[in-house]
Design an enzyme around this catalytic site. Sequence first.
Site, PDB file in Angstrom:
ATOM      1  N   SER A 181       0.669  -1.054   0.216  1.00  0.00           N
ATOM      2  CA  SER A 181       0.019  -0.165  -0.119  1.00  0.00           C
ATOM      3  C   SER A 181       0.693   1.273  -0.030  1.00  0.00           C
ATOM      4  CB  SER A 181      -1.152  -0.160   1.203  1.00  0.00           C
ATOM      5  OG  SER A 181      -0.178  -0.133   2.433  1.00  0.00           O
ATOM      6  N   ASN A 193      -2.124  -2.905  12.985  1.00  0.00           N
ATOM      7  CA  ASN A 193      -3.664  -2.668  12.836  1.00  0.00           C
ATOM      8  C   ASN A 193      -4.064  -1.422  13.668  1.00  0.00           C
ATOM      9  OD1 ASN A 193      -3.450  -4.927  11.632  1.00  0.00           O
ATOM     10  ND2 ASN A 193      -4.590  -6.365  13.183  1.00  0.00           N
ATOM     11  N   THR A 200     -40.142  26.292 -10.119  1.00  0.00           N
ATOM     12  CA  THR A 200     -40.310  24.850  -9.911  1.00  0.00           C
ATOM     13  C   THR A 200     -40.413  24.143 -11.357  1.00  0.00           C
ATOM     14  OG1 THR A 200     -42.482  24.733  -9.786  1.00  0.00           O
ATOM     15  CG2 THR A 200     -41.531  25.532  -7.966  1.00  0.00           C
ATOM     16  N   HIS A 201     -39.908  22.912 -11.232  1.00  0.00           N
ATOM     17  CA  HIS A 201     -39.857  22.261 -12.642  1.00  0.00           C
ATOM     18  C   HIS A 201     -39.145  22.859 -13.518  1.00  0.00           C
ATOM     19  CE1 HIS A 201     -43.511  19.794 -10.764  1.00  0.00           C
ATOM     20  NE2 HIS A 201     -43.681  21.069 -10.290  1.00  0.00           N
ATOM     21  N   SER A 217     -13.199  27.031 -27.278  1.00  0.00           N
ATOM     22  CA  SER A 217     -13.397  25.720 -28.023  1.00  0.00           C
ATOM     23  C   SER A 217     -12.297  25.946 -28.942  1.00  0.00           C
ATOM     24  CB  SER A 217     -14.875  25.677 -28.771  1.00  0.00           C
ATOM     25  OG  SER A 217     -14.796  25.012 -29.860  1.00  0.00           O
ATOM     26  N   LYS A 236     -17.135  30.402 -28.377  1.00  0.00           N
ATOM     27  CA  LYS A 236     -17.353  29.607 -27.350  1.00  0.00           C
ATOM     28  C   LYS A 236     -16.557  30.108 -26.045  1.00  0.00           C
ATOM     29  CE  LYS A 236     -19.799  26.077 -26.629  1.00  0.00           C
ATOM     30  NZ  LYS A 236     -19.486  24.883 -27.419  1.00  0.00           N
ATOM     31  N   ASN A 294     -16.651  28.137 -22.388  1.00  0.00           N
ATOM     32  CA  ASN A 294     -17.253  26.931 -21.756  1.00  0.00           C
ATOM     33  C   ASN A 294     -17.056  27.199 -20.141  1.00  0.00           C
ATOM     34  OD1 ASN A 294     -18.240  25.958 -24.289  1.00  0.00           O
ATOM     35  ND2 ASN A 294     -16.229  24.982 -24.694  1.00  0.00           N
ATOM     36  N   GLU A 301     -18.405  22.537 -14.817  1.00  0.00           N
ATOM     37  CA  GLU A 301     -18.996  21.263 -15.509  1.00  0.00           C
ATOM     38  C   GLU A 301     -18.122  20.203 -14.670  1.00  0.00           C
ATOM     39  OE1 GLU A 301     -19.783  21.583 -20.027  1.00  0.00           O
ATOM     40  OE2 GLU A 301     -18.146  22.902 -19.374  1.00  0.00           O
ATOM     41  N   TYR A 324      -9.444  -6.904  12.086  1.00  0.00           N
ATOM     42  CA  TYR A 324      -8.856  -6.330  11.222  1.00  0.00           C
ATOM     43  C   TYR A 324      -8.925  -7.510   9.934  1.00  0.00           C
ATOM     44  CZ  TYR A 324      -5.355  -4.479   7.692  1.00  0.00           C
ATOM     45  OH  TYR A 324      -4.867  -4.149   6.783  1.00  0.00           O
ATOM     46  N   GLN A 353      -7.407  -2.472   3.893  1.00  0.00           N
ATOM     47  CA  GLN A 353      -6.240  -1.395   3.215  1.00  0.00           C
ATOM     48  C   GLN A 353      -6.880  -0.713   2.089  1.00  0.00           C
ATOM     49  OE1 GLN A 353      -2.014  -2.743   3.055  1.00  0.00           O
ATOM     50  NE2 GLN A 353      -2.467  -2.852   0.775  1.00  0.00           N
ATOM     51  N   LYS A 407      -8.287   3.340   1.821  1.00  0.00           N
ATOM     52  CA  LYS A 407      -7.400   4.654   1.781  1.00  0.00           C
ATOM     53  C   LYS A 407      -7.732   5.230   0.588  1.00  0.00           C
ATOM     54  CE  LYS A 407      -4.395   2.902   4.941  1.00  0.00           C
ATOM     55  NZ  LYS A 407      -5.203   1.444   4.948  1.00  0.00           N
TER      56      LYS A 407
HETATM   57  N1  ARG Z   1      -1.203  -1.530   5.152  1.00  0.00           N
HETATM   58  C1  ARG Z   1      -2.020  -1.962   6.161  1.00  0.00           C
HETATM   59  C2  ARG Z   1      -3.493  -1.291   5.921  1.00  0.00           C
HETATM   60  O1  ARG Z   1      -3.617  -0.206   5.543  1.00  0.00           O
HETATM   61  C3  ARG Z   1      -1.785  -1.620   7.387  1.00  0.00           C
HETATM   62  C4  ARG Z   1      -2.390  -2.647   8.475  1.00  0.00           C
HETATM   63  C5  ARG Z   1      -1.792  -4.218   8.012  1.00  0.00           C
HETATM   64  N2  ARG Z   1      -1.926  -5.086   9.256  1.00  0.00           N
HETATM   65  C6  ARG Z   1      -1.861  -6.407   8.858  1.00  0.00           C
HETATM   66  N3  ARG Z   1      -2.056  -7.059   9.824  1.00  0.00           N
HETATM   67  N4  ARG Z   1      -1.447  -6.694   7.705  1.00  0.00           N
HETATM   68  O2  ARG Z   1      -4.443  -1.701   6.229  1.00  0.00           O
END
Ligand code: ARG
Length: 456
Positions: free
Chosen positions: A25, A112, A157-158, A279, A285, A287, A292, A319, A324, A327
């Site tokens: 990660s 974790n 409205t509408h 454009s 144009k 834009n 948008e 966990y 992971q 993120k």
């Molecule tokens: N990179 C992991 C995550 O973002 C960190 C936690 C990993 N824990 C594990 N037991 N492999 O979730």
Amino acid sequence: MSQTKLWGGRFTQPTDKFVEEFTASIAFDKRLFAYDIQGSKAHAEMLGRQGIIAIAEAQQIIAGLDGIRQDIEAGKIEFTVELEDIHMNIESRLIERIGAVGGKLHTGRSRNDQVAVDIRLYLRDESDSILGFLAALEAALIRQAEQNLDVIMPGYTHLQTAQPILYSHHMLAYREMISRDISRLQDLRARFNFMPLGAGALAGTTFPIDREWVAAQLGFDGVTRNSLDSVSDRDFAIEFCSFAAILMMHLSRLAEELILWSSADFNFMELSDAFCTGSSIMPQKKNPDVPELVRGKTGRVYGNLMAMLTLMKSLPLAYNKDMQEDKEPLFDSIDTVKGSLKIFADMITLMKVKADNMRIAAARGFSTATDVADYCVRKGLPFRQAHEVVGKTVRYCVETGKDIPSLSLEEFRAFSPLIDADIYAFVTLEASVNARKATGGTAREAVERELKRLQG
Ligand code: ARG
């Protein structure tokens, strides 16, 4: 460069190269580095204070982490996928830097609970900066209202002309939405600002740690109360993604209106050149790219919420590696919301209203028909009959190509003898707008009261 795995003890064969890449990660969680170090420093200091490691060892670890932080900021550290994530990249740097004592940092802790604290620290910081952007957008909307207090536009409205309203009232409608977005974010921030470190892998730790001290040190409002929940909970990230989705929904509605209003057909306003592009083929144009794009980006922010909810659905405690995947959607929602808010506040500050065109449009479409009906009601007619009278009046106007204020008294009276010469005072745009005085209405005095309340 081949790195030794921090968890290599149990393994006899090296990880497959592609598996390594697939499971890493670091490519995205490297943005947590400053929070990872902040959390580790507090943890190390606590280990020293509690006598779990020697004070001198804690000091060495803290100094080492400070050095690593400086090196990362100076671009001197290259993260590697062999070390999987930001936590192990930093920890292994630490050991490289200060020797075996660096290996004591992870005492009483697991990745974790470490990742759980990192995301919270990061999201808290980002939430605070987003609150700043939201306040700037709110201020820009209020300024638009103040600067164009008297401008009358058609209310729809509408998307059909309904009743005349003040443009300032319309801007303040968005202010209301943004202020609810602000309170949603403050609310969820207060709910997640609790410290999960100490949960360990899932069950807690055998060491005599002081969680409360670490929590206070890191600016948390307290500690989380259940170790399993502490490492399993991603509600707060889901709540953030939900806040972001609702906010983007609001921005997309404003974006849509700005796009319509700046078209040649509405011609209600001019966006600053800085927020538009031309454009490559049609020289005329201009834009409205910025609104948008914000409208378009709403889709990915909705998608992020759905990704998060689906990711967490049915996961057994505690966990799971699935987590992971929390993120990238979270980071993307944060980035998208920040960018959209920043650009919107600037764009709204610089947009120019075409008051005359708004007024001409407001006078079209029999926008004061309800005022004639209300007039008849005040003269004693039940509202349903008044509605019928005005409906016929409007049909007559359509057939004869007239509009309501231009009818003669005779023409009016053909529909109801209750109508007198004073009707003309009720069917101007100003009269229609200003009659709606109750709190929350579009009358100038009601809007001014709101503005005063917001300034106070
Ligand atoms: N990179 C992991 C995550 O973002 C960190 C936690 C990993 N824990 C594990 N037991 N492999 O979730």
